[in-house]
Every structure is written in structure tokens, then in C-alpha cells.
Design a protein around this motif. Sequence first.
Motif, PDB file in Angstrom:
ATOM      1  N   TYR A  21       0.768  -0.987  -0.064  1.00  0.00           N
ATOM      2  CA  TYR A  21       0.039   0.238   0.026  1.00  0.00           C
ATOM      3  C   TYR A  21       0.834   1.357  -0.040  1.00  0.00           C
ATOM      4  O   TYR A  21       0.376   2.237  -0.630  1.00  0.00           O
ATOM      5  N   ALA A  22       2.040   1.273   0.711  1.00  0.00           N
ATOM      6  CA  ALA A  22       2.884   2.357   0.844  1.00  0.00           C
ATOM      7  C   ALA A  22       3.628   2.708  -0.353  1.00  0.00           C
ATOM      8  O   ALA A  22       4.331   3.817  -0.892  1.00  0.00           O
ATOM      9  N   SER A  23       3.980   1.717  -1.240  1.00  0.00           N
ATOM     10  CA  SER A  23       4.929   1.748  -2.263  1.00  0.00           C
ATOM     11  C   SER A  23       4.250   2.337  -3.428  1.00  0.00           C
ATOM     12  O   SER A  23       3.031   1.983  -3.843  1.00  0.00           O
ATOM     13  N   LYS A  24       4.994   3.483  -4.141  1.00  0.00           N
ATOM     14  CA  LYS A  24       4.418   4.146  -5.202  1.00  0.00           C
ATOM     15  C   LYS A  24       5.158   3.561  -6.643  1.00  0.00           C
ATOM     16  O   LYS A  24       4.592   3.444  -7.434  1.00  0.00           O
ATOM     17  N   ALA A  25       6.657   3.069  -6.329  1.00  0.00           N
ATOM     18  CA  ALA A  25       7.361   2.412  -7.282  1.00  0.00           C
ATOM     19  C   ALA A  25       6.932   1.100  -7.919  1.00  0.00           C
ATOM     20  O   ALA A  25       7.288   0.681  -8.685  1.00  0.00           O
ATOM     21  N   ASN A  26       6.122   0.292  -6.991  1.00  0.00           N
ATOM     22  CA  ASN A  26       5.920  -1.178  -6.985  1.00  0.00           C
ATOM     23  C   ASN A  26       7.316  -1.891  -7.088  1.00  0.00           C
ATOM     24  O   ASN A  26       7.130  -2.847  -7.363  1.00  0.00           O
ATOM     25  N   LYS A  55      -1.140  -6.269  -4.556  1.00  0.00           N
ATOM     26  CA  LYS A  55      -0.501  -5.825  -5.878  1.00  0.00           C
ATOM     27  C   LYS A  55       0.174  -7.163  -6.505  1.00  0.00           C
ATOM     28  O   LYS A  55       1.478  -7.322  -6.180  1.00  0.00           O
ATOM     29  N   ILE A  58       3.610  -6.276  -8.218  1.00  0.00           N
ATOM     30  CA  ILE A  58       4.823  -5.607  -7.311  1.00  0.00           C
ATOM     31  C   ILE A  58       6.060  -6.374  -7.505  1.00  0.00           C
ATOM     32  O   ILE A  58       5.948  -7.764  -7.328  1.00  0.00           O
ATOM     33  N   ASP A  94      11.270   1.538  -2.665  1.00  0.00           N
ATOM     34  CA  ASP A  94      10.715   2.615  -1.829  1.00  0.00           C
ATOM     35  C   ASP A  94      10.277   2.235  -0.697  1.00  0.00           C
ATOM     36  O   ASP A  94       9.888   3.141   0.171  1.00  0.00           O
ATOM     37  N   TYR A 117      10.350   4.262   2.919  1.00  0.00           N
ATOM     38  CA  TYR A 117       9.928   3.915   4.173  1.00  0.00           C
ATOM     39  C   TYR A 117      10.687   2.729   4.519  1.00  0.00           C
ATOM     40  O   TYR A 117      11.313   1.868   3.900  1.00  0.00           O
TER      41      TYR A 117
END
Length: 178
Positions: A21-26, A55, A58, A94, A117
Motif C-alpha cells: 500500500y505504501a509503495s509508489k514505485a511498486n 498488488k 509488485i 521505496d 519507508y
Amino acid sequence: YTSLYFAEDQAGYLAGIVAAYASKANIIGAIGGTTLCASCVRYIQGYELGAKSIKPNIVVKSSYVTHDFSTAAFNDPAGGKVFAETFIKTNKVDVLFQVAGKTGNGVLEAACENNIYGIGVDVDQWLSLGAPANACIITSAEKHLESAVNQAILAFAAGKFIAGDQLFNAANDGIGAS
């Protein structure tokens, strides 16, 4: 006698959900102390499965500091920081999960310094490390040691103690996430 052991894969799974959920870069990562540490491997396996449950595409990158039980595995924060800095630059993660004891404290320090993170292990590392080391920690995969020991003592006091191995997992408050 009793042996209290934990379902680290379940705690890792919860941490993986948070990481996804926190990852934007996957692209997320995990660094373990040594490949010889079965609980470290279970934490990281659960982490990957948890992330992929949220995901499926991911990418989860993982690595181990060493392949033995030397000081580097669990008692070298400076070495963990250097290892993590290289890992972060190479893999472009990330979110970074540490499963390496005091060496992992250096991993978390590198995560914070690289503005990504961090995820702690065994205890709520946001509390145990304190500021400023905890600035980027979003959760920790926990073994609920206090609960497990309390349950064992209460069972003994009540005459319901069962000798042998006792598994602590999500069903009996043995693991969790901060």
C-alpha cells in the motif's frame, strides 16, 4: 519444558500488505541477516506473499547480509547501513523491511537517509529506536513475546501447561504488526 516459537511468515505477510500500500514505485525490498536464519527467511517469504496479495505485479527484491552467523549478520549496524545503501541504489526500492537485528538498525537508518519507508522487525521499532532513527518507520512485523510468555505462565499456574513446542501466531495473539 516448553519452547515458544512464532509464525514469522504471518507477521511478514502483514508487513508486506503495508509495504504494498505504501509503495509508489511498486518495487519493495527486504534485507535479512543471514540465509541460515530460518525465521528471517520465513519473515521475508511472508512479506513477499503479503505484498503480492495486494498488488500481484509488485516486485519484491531481497538480499542477505551474509551466509553465516558472523557478527555481520545481526550485530553490525554500520555494516548494515552500508549494505542497505548499496541495495537501495541498485534495486530502486521505496520500502525496505529489515530482518537483521542490530545490523538491521543500520538498514533502517539507510532507508530514512534515502527518504524511503522502513519496516522494523520483532518489536515495534518505531518505539524501540526512537527519534530521529524512527523517522521513516511505517510498521514493524512483531513477535508478541510478552503475550506468549504471559500465556505460558498463566497456563502453568492454572495447571493446564502443556510441555513441548507452543506455536504463537495470529490466532492466539502471537504475532502482529505495529
